[in-house]
Design an enzyme around this catalytic site. Structure first.
Site, PDB file in Angstrom:
ATOM      1  CG  ASP A 186      42.262  47.041  41.381  1.00  0.00           C
ATOM      2  OD1 ASP A 186      42.250  47.634  39.679  1.00  0.00           O
ATOM      3  OD2 ASP A 186      43.152  46.073  41.217  1.00  0.00           O
ATOM      4  CG  ASP A 225      41.219  48.814  35.043  1.00  0.00           C
ATOM      5  OD1 ASP A 225      40.075  49.333  36.906  1.00  0.00           O
ATOM      6  OD2 ASP A 225      41.447  48.383  34.571  1.00  0.00           O
TER       7      ASP A 225
END
Length: 455
Positions: free
Chosen positions: A149, A342
């Site tokens: 992440d 992201d």
């Protein structure tokens, strides 16, 4: 009229009909050639290509430490999930993640109500994370399957589980050491620290989907590969989790830009640089590599934006979007807030004016296909019943400095819908659009790089 005159009129009429027929045939031929012309369109496979698992790893452009990267719900995952979320569930969690990141960027996370109260220690939605790596932690090394992440900083692994099976037991590692409450590493946790206990420094991360993890913060040896190890890897040893599903993953690897992340921890070794290639489907593999490539040959590059109030995130500046080879000529002020790149946001979220221009142009290029009902927040959807291949208009993201991402066909649509949605202000480049590109995050040099067709 005379007979000769009548014959001449009939001859003229036949000639006119032939000419009209030739013109019509020519027109249809031109239309067919224009439609089949590869310029401005991409061929997208519907279903068939996704059935075959191809789990070999494509080489990275860097000679640094490389780890295979796989979709956690696919057959290439080291521990494939028994149940993947539906597209509606995925989009719902994506909305929550986008809302949280927007609050972090505005410096108001935890102060303004969203769909639920947001504590200051909240992390992004856990259920949007789709890609996993396998590493070794401890001495002797214990294999761990961890989600990656770029929107998180604190890494952690499960040291306890509800069924009583210990996933990682720090007492069996000769190199594990918990941090004291007075250590610099504990102080660097900031709001994600949870005071102290008899076990030493404690961490706590709550995710936007309601799940959370707490435990002891310590260090151990991290093996990225047989030849690449990190001797002082800081991570959380989770003894308590709530609202986490029974997915077969062992923890999370934080690749954000703040101090606790693995990227910052390994700055001296890998120069605060990493890249990944997200595979086009859940039946193929990509890679995660630490370290910069030898030059940026093959990459297009754009400056990296950083956010003072939210140093976790990496941003880029969009300048325009092209559809079918034609620039939309969106005013630069529309993108002035920047876009977060992201790995954990699924689709790309655009300011409303930009999304409206994109969806309108895309619909124009898809007129030959019947429309379908919206799927959740996705409102540009099509009925491809009976088709194995479709032609979709190209979509190119144009960034500051002229860097262009010509999206792969798998990066344009998801579940037969345009994989973009509107938002009120800040925008996000999701993982669907990043698929098949090697996306270079050179934090030290302050640049993003994109190399197409890499995995």
């Amino acid at each position: 009229p005379t007979m000769a005159g009548s014959q001449r009129e009939r001859s003229k009429d036949r000639s006119a009909k032939k000419l009209l027929l030739l013109l019509l045939c020519g027109y249809h031929a031109v239309v067919a050639r224009a439609w089949n012309n590869p310029h401005g369109y991409k061929v997208a496979a519907i279903g068939s290509r996704k059935a075959e698992a191809v789990c070999s790893v494509t080489p990275s452009s860097s000679s640094g430490a490389t780890v295979p990267l796989n979709h956690r719900h696919g057959p290439c995952s080291p521990a494939p999930s028994a149940k993947a979320p539906t597209i509606l569930e995925l989009l719902q969690h994506d909305q929550l993640r986008a809302k949280y990141i927007k609050q972090k960027l505005s410096g108001t996370a935890g102060l303004q109500p969203l769909d639920l109260t947001v504590p200051t220690t909240l992390g992004s939605a856990l259920n949007t994370l789709e890609y996993v790596i396998t590493v070794g932690i401890g001495s002797p090394a214990v294999t761990q399957t961890m989600m990656i992440d770029t929107g998180s900083d604190v890494s952690w692994v499960r040291c306890n589980s509800t069924d009583g099976v210990t996933l990682f037991d720090p007492s069996k590692s000769t190199t594990y050491a918990p941090f004291s409450c007075s250590s610099a590493a504990c102080a660097q946790l900031g709001t994600q620290g949870n005071n102290c206990s008899s076990s030493g420094c404690q961490y706590s991360v709550q995710y936007f989907d309601g799940s959370n993890t707490t435990g002891t913060y310590g260090s151990d040896t991290l093996a990225l590969s047989d030849a690449d190890t990190v001797t002082d890897f800081h991570f959380g040893c989770s003894y308590h989790e709530e609202e986490m599903d029974e997915e077969k993953f062992d923890g999370l690897m934080g690749l954000g830009g703040d101090v606790p992340s693995l990227v910052s921890q390994t700055a001296a070794t890998y120069g605060k640089s990493f890249s990944y290639c997200l595979p086009p489907t859940n039946s193929t593999s990509g890679f995660l590599t630490f370290g910069a490539p030898n030059g940026t040959s093959g990459f297009v590059t754009t400056p990296m934006l950083r956010y003072t109030q939210a140093p976790t995130f990496y941003g880029v500046l969009l300048k325009d979007i092209s559809v079918g080879g034609t620039p939309l000529r969106i005013q630069s002020s529309v993108f002035s807030g920047g876009s977060v790149m992201d790995s954990g946001t699924v689709i790309t979220w655009l300011p409303r004016r930009a999304y409206s221009a994109l969806s309108s142009a895309f619909r124009s290029g898809m007129r030959r296909y019947p429309r379908a009902a919206p799927v959740g927040i996705l409102d540009t959807c099509y009925d491809f019943t009976g088709l194995s291949n479709v032609s979709v208009p190209t979509v190119e993201l144009v960034f500051d400095g002229g860097a262009v991402m010509d999206l792969d066909s798998d990066g344009i649509m998801i579940e037969h819908c345009l994989a973009f949605a509107p938002t009120s202000d800040e925008s996000f480049i999701g993982n669907v659009q990043q698929r098949t590109f090697e996306v270079l995050h050179d934090v030290g040099q302050g640049i993003f790089g994109f190399r197409s067709g890499t995995c």
